[in-house]
Design an enzyme around this catalytic site. Structure first.
Site, short mmCIF file in Angstrom:
data_model
loop_
_atom_site.label_atom_id
_atom_site.label_comp_id
_atom_site.label_asym_id
_atom_site.label_seq_id
_atom_site.Cartn_x
_atom_site.Cartn_y
_atom_site.Cartn_z
N HIS A 209 0.83 -1.21 0.00
CA HIS A 209 0.00 0.00 0.00
C HIS A 209 0.86 1.26 0.00
O HIS A 209 0.65 2.18 0.78
CB HIS A 209 -0.92 0.00 1.22
CG HIS A 209 -1.94 -1.09 1.22
ND1 HIS A 209 -1.64 -2.39 1.55
CD2 HIS A 209 -3.26 -1.07 0.92
CE1 HIS A 209 -2.73 -3.14 1.46
NE2 HIS A 209 -3.73 -2.37 1.08
N HIS A 309 -10.32 -2.36 -8.23
CA HIS A 309 -10.16 -2.36 -6.78
C HIS A 309 -11.53 -2.31 -6.11
O HIS A 309 -12.47 -1.68 -6.62
CB HIS A 309 -9.34 -1.14 -6.36
CG HIS A 309 -9.31 -0.89 -4.89
ND1 HIS A 309 -10.17 -0.03 -4.25
CD2 HIS A 309 -8.53 -1.41 -3.91
CE1 HIS A 309 -9.91 -0.01 -2.96
NE2 HIS A 309 -8.92 -0.84 -2.73
#
Length: 405
Positions: A209, A309
């Site tokens: 991330h 996503h």
């Protein structure tokens, strides 16, 4: 047909908050009685700030307008306040309202939205899930690579052909940073044990991330290549396409990125720089379904693929499935486990997943309807945490805990 009313619902997600702390649902109503639902994926501000922003955008650019006029709505909102540049919060609002317009359009035409965006390409959508390992105490435990490997096997047995995990440590407001040798070793151990457990029956998705600076990402990629992950996700923070391309050029692992980007303009910069070959737009943030379709077309021209996503609620998920179903360069869709739990409870009919594949709905519009009794029972969200949050302090090299899924 004209849009005459808006409802906004901020739904608190019950513990363990899989999919975020809360979901922002919108419902549009037309003068002919058709209603459309949408979901806004916007995490920058709390819902007490977002609700009036949503109402402002609706009043300025959608009230009394024809829901079919998607391009008009997008350009007017995109240019709001003399901006004409990507604005994450504005595009989050636009995305949710736009998908509600598409829900109305599909219902009016008696067609699923994917039939109106190019037509059905894939009748089944390959899916993956994060690993949510549960220990003997019944708690989520992200620290144990053996437990992660066991969880990967369980998901493989459910039919999933790919699983995602992030053992690279905390992501903070001060990332990217240089990973410690201990964390580098742990990442390799997770990959090795999961690969040994699933063999070649399941792809590994290494889901960082933005924790790293480019040099650290390259060091980690070199350790992971032997386990042949399908992708290395967002290894550095977004916003510097050349730096992402620097990582991509130094590894054989495909780079996936895009959950924090918005509009075709930001995705074009990433593609042109060679920063990613797998785009992870979120339909509830990137500008909506039509904008996501344009981003997918850009990717197609670069021989890149899309892997939408999804870390939010089931309305955004249903919209994402519509995009995936009509996109020829679709690779895989993020799922949240098997779409049970609260994701199922908040809908009249749950999302459909069979043997690790999502089955796109054949119902008109987005193919889903909210269970308003459940929505009202969990509204409004009164907590102080944002939908997602980063650690507020710089990383401590002695903090070796993996990032939470």
């Amino acid at each position: 047909m004209k849009i005459i009313a808006l409802e906004t619902h901020v739904v608190a997600v019950p513990p363990p908050h899989i999919g975020g702390m809360y979901w922002l649902f919108v419902k549009l109503k037309t003068d002919c009685g058709i209603e459309g639902v949408g979901e806004i994926y916007a995490a920058t501000f709390g819902p007490e700030a977002m609700v009036p922003v949503i109402e402002d955008v609706f009043a300025r650019y959608l009230l009394e307008q024809d829901p079919h006029h998607i391009e008009r709505f997008f350009r007017r909102a995109y240019s709001s306040g003399f901006t004409q540049r990507p604005d994450l919060t504005m595009m989050g609002v636009v995305s949710g309202l736009e998908m509600a317009c598409w829900d109305i359009i599909g219902k009016a035409a008696n067609k699923p939205v994917y039939e109106l965006l190019g037509g059905l390409v894939s009748e089944r959508l390959r899916a993956y899930t994060y690993l949510y390992p549960v220990n003997a105490r019944g708690e989520y435990d992200y620290d144990d690579p053996d437990l992660a490997a066991e969880c990967a096997v369980k998901n493989m047995e459910l039919g999933f052909t790919a699983v995602k995990f992030d053992p690279a440590g905390p992501y903070t407001a001060f990332s990217g940073h240089q990973l410690s040798l201990e964390v580098l070793e742990r990442c390799e151990t997770f990959c090795r044990k999961i690969r040994e457990a699933v063999g070649n029956r399941c792809d590994l998705l290494f889901g960082t991330h933005g924790q790293m600076v480019p040099s650290s990402a390259i060091r980690l990629a070199q350790r992971l290549e032997k386990y042949d992950p399908l992708w290395f996700e967002e290894p550095i923070p977004p916003g510097q396409e050349a730096a992402m391309a620097q990582v991509a050029a130094k590894t054989s692992i495909p780079i996936a990125a895009g959950e924090r980007l918005t509009t075709k303009y930001e995705f074009h910069k990433l593609l042109a720089a060679g920063g990613a070959s797998i785009l992870q737009m979120n339909v509830g943030r990137c500008g909506g379904l039509l904008e996501a379709k344009k981003i997918a077309s850009l990717a197609e021209a670069y021989y890149a693929q899309i892997a939408p996503h999804l870390y939010n609620g089931p309305i955004g998920a249903a919209a994402s499935f519509q995009l995936a179903a009509c996109t020829p360069n679709f690779l895989i869709q993020e799922s949240i486990e098997t779409w049970g739990g609260f994701h199922a409870e908040v809908l009249q009919q749950p999302l459909q997943l069979e043997d690790g594949y999502i089955i796109p709905s054949r119902e008109p519009g987005l193919g889903v309807e909210l269970n308003m009794d459940v929505v009202r029972a969990h509204s409004p969200y009164r907590g102080q945490r944002l939908h997602l949050q980063m650690a507020p302090d710089p990383v401590d090299v002695r903090d070796t805990a993996p990032a939470k899924g």
